[in-house]
Motif scaffolding. Sequence first.
Motif, PDB file in Angstrom:
ATOM      1  N   ASP A 119     -19.739  97.374 -39.659  1.00  0.00           N
ATOM      2  CA  ASP A 119     -20.001  96.289 -40.607  1.00  0.00           C
ATOM      3  C   ASP A 119     -20.066  95.012 -39.778  1.00  0.00           C
ATOM      4  O   ASP A 119     -19.072  94.596 -39.197  1.00  0.00           O
ATOM      5  CB  ASP A 119     -18.828  96.277 -41.610  1.00  0.00           C
ATOM      6  N   TYR A 120     -21.243  94.433 -39.655  1.00  0.00           N
ATOM      7  CA  TYR A 120     -21.372  93.240 -38.801  1.00  0.00           C
ATOM      8  C   TYR A 120     -22.505  92.351 -39.290  1.00  0.00           C
ATOM      9  O   TYR A 120     -23.235  92.725 -40.199  1.00  0.00           O
ATOM     10  CB  TYR A 120     -21.570  93.646 -37.336  1.00  0.00           C
ATOM     11  N   GLY A 121     -22.635  91.199 -38.684  1.00  0.00           N
ATOM     12  CA  GLY A 121     -23.649  90.229 -39.124  1.00  0.00           C
ATOM     13  C   GLY A 121     -23.065  89.383 -40.244  1.00  0.00           C
ATOM     14  O   GLY A 121     -22.684  88.241 -40.035  1.00  0.00           O
ATOM     15  N   GLY A 122     -23.005  89.974 -41.437  1.00  0.00           N
ATOM     16  CA  GLY A 122     -22.333  89.358 -42.579  1.00  0.00           C
ATOM     17  C   GLY A 122     -22.758  87.947 -42.963  1.00  0.00           C
ATOM     18  O   GLY A 122     -21.921  87.124 -43.310  1.00  0.00           O
ATOM     19  N   PRO A 123     -24.061  87.630 -42.956  1.00  0.00           N
ATOM     20  CA  PRO A 123     -24.457  86.280 -43.359  1.00  0.00           C
ATOM     21  C   PRO A 123     -24.306  86.133 -44.867  1.00  0.00           C
ATOM     22  O   PRO A 123     -24.221  87.124 -45.585  1.00  0.00           O
ATOM     23  CB  PRO A 123     -25.925  86.207 -42.970  1.00  0.00           C
ATOM     24  N   ASN A 124     -24.270  84.905 -45.307  1.00  0.00           N
ATOM     25  CA  ASN A 124     -24.101  84.655 -46.734  1.00  0.00           C
ATOM     26  C   ASN A 124     -25.376  84.136 -47.358  1.00  0.00           C
ATOM     27  O   ASN A 124     -26.053  83.280 -46.785  1.00  0.00           O
ATOM     28  CB  ASN A 124     -22.990  83.628 -46.936  1.00  0.00           C
ATOM     29  N   VAL A 125     -25.682  84.636 -48.519  1.00  0.00           N
ATOM     30  CA  VAL A 125     -26.833  84.134 -49.254  1.00  0.00           C
ATOM     31  C   VAL A 125     -26.596  82.672 -49.602  1.00  0.00           C
ATOM     32  O   VAL A 125     -25.472  82.297 -49.938  1.00  0.00           O
ATOM     33  CB  VAL A 125     -27.060  84.977 -50.529  1.00  0.00           C
ATOM     34  N   ALA A 126     -27.623  81.880 -49.469  1.00  0.00           N
ATOM     35  CA  ALA A 126     -27.613  80.454 -49.782  1.00  0.00           C
ATOM     36  C   ALA A 126     -26.964  79.615 -48.693  1.00  0.00           C
ATOM     37  O   ALA A 126     -27.105  78.403 -48.676  1.00  0.00           O
ATOM     38  CB  ALA A 126     -26.932  80.146 -51.118  1.00  0.00           C
ATOM     39  N   LYS A 127     -26.247  80.232 -47.768  1.00  0.00           N
ATOM     40  CA  LYS A 127     -25.601  79.418 -46.739  1.00  0.00           C
ATOM     41  C   LYS A 127     -26.363  79.418 -45.422  1.00  0.00           C
ATOM     42  O   LYS A 127     -26.013  78.691 -44.508  1.00  0.00           O
ATOM     43  CB  LYS A 127     -24.182  79.929 -46.480  1.00  0.00           C
TER      44      LYS A 127
END
Length: 595
Positions: A119-127
Amino acid sequence: MKDLVSALSEANAAVFQGLGLDVKHAEVRRSDRPDLGEFQCNGALAVAKGAGKKPQEVAQSVVANWRALELAAPPVIAGPGFLNFTATPQALAARAQFIAGDARAGAMAVAQKRRVVVDYGGPNVAKGMHVGHLRSSIIGESVKRVYRFLGDEVWGDAHFGDWGFQMGLVITALEDELGGFSDAAKLDARLGSLTLEHLEGIYPASAAKAKEDASFRDRARKATAALQSSAEPHRTIWKAMHDVSMAAQKRDFAALGVNFDLWLGESDADPLIPDMVKHLEAKGLLEEDQGARIVRVAGPGETKKKKLEDGSVVEVESPDPLLVVSSEGSAMYGTTDLATIRQRVRDQQPDLILYVVDQRQADHFEQVYRAAAKAGYMARDQLEHVGFGTMNGTDGKPFKTRAGGVLKLQDMIGQAEEKARERLRENEIGADFSKEEFEDVAHKVALAAIKFADLSNFRGTSYVFDLDRFMSFEGKTGPYLLYQAVRIKSVLRKADEQGAAAGAISIEHEAERALALALDAFNGALRAAYEKRAPHFLAEHAYALAQAFSGFYTHCPILPSKGAVRASRLALAGATLKQLTLTLDLLGIAVPERM
Ligand code: ARG
């Protein structure tokens, strides 16, 4: 074929066994004092007591009984009873020869395959994606590649942050901007023109507003809960934000050479939440707490001191309970993480999940993992937080742009490419390249610089972002390694033109010896990277190998030599290129054809 530490350990274990000594202590390792010997075993000291002998005596009997002379001469005793081994030129040559012909460049595979989700990367929508996600992406991509290369079945999952409070914040901000949601056509038009840049403006402004304005914060919380229960227009707005962000992030990841097998997010775990809550309830794990529902995860006696607002200090349970349902009825960060574990158990049946996430989230993961174990979803030791430190600015604080904002990934890659072009020109590289090739090389140099700078530190260590240093063609940098790899390619190309072929390897010169030893060390470095989930062991290896090659190239001319010597050196060069390219690939770094 086994690497030399394994072969030496086995030979040494046979001697220990013959002497009635505990073979557990026969292990031979790479020496940390190469001036005394290349390999060492400290076991004589450990077993002496049990055998009722002096360490020196034990060591002497090992020397007297050493039989594997084709592998190494009898060990030399140092200090109180350390055994130092030096491999024979024949053993080194045989090992290098094997590596030269091996598609895995001398790396063994795991004995027992596991199913692993990274589980990696983990960007956030809208951010938007910023440098904070950069480390996760770079380290996670490398961990994933290492696991897969060693033979495990691996899924990389981006786990997009698309279901939390930030969604409610942006929805509420849009509501205010449009003066309510009653005009459907107006909302439609707004969503149709939505860009990531808009979202990246709206999100921080609304987050700041929520800090000061309690009623706005309250509305945003309610909007989050409404979204999660599929209310409209929340769901439609969410979809628009999600799609715009996802497309941009896919682009960013592609530019970074990072690839996921699963592009899932928090929202994908949402359908599993109602059943999970029921299950937790049935197990008696859910407790009411001031309108919210929590799972307690602290064991008996696990407490910490907490300072209250009035300044008094109380003992509270530690770790904090996991918040499963907020008082507004919405799912929290921990809720989606717990449900995602169930989702992965259902879909991938993993033996292990690795979470490559900022160290500062350690408490969160401890809560989630304990709750998962209590609920029986996965065992505590099958869930692991692979934490990392921050990338800092020269002020020692997490990196910010000069304007004080977060540096966007795209801009960072752009800056690095610009610097790479400069450096290439300074070094007079690529004047004769086509524009496409020059750009391709600049891109590869830029990414090698950024990635290697990150991966050459142990992941737990924070480091300072310094593009000038990362981009240097000398020293422990990505561009230096690319340069070395490309240099070998060019030697091999010339040899090919001259009709010179690789042949049997023999180890004569000190520099050849050092190179063969470096090649042999790959398997150990890979193992360490795998076991510690720490790519820096491979980064170290890449650098040590490049340096060993550099010494070899200086002292052992390849093309000017003749016959069997040239054939041997060409084989060593070929083995080095293959292993260096592979090591860099495991770090997520691509090598250009020439530069
Ligand atoms: N979206 C989170 C953040 O930006 C990272 C997600 C990490 N993975 C997870 N399973 N929680 O902080």
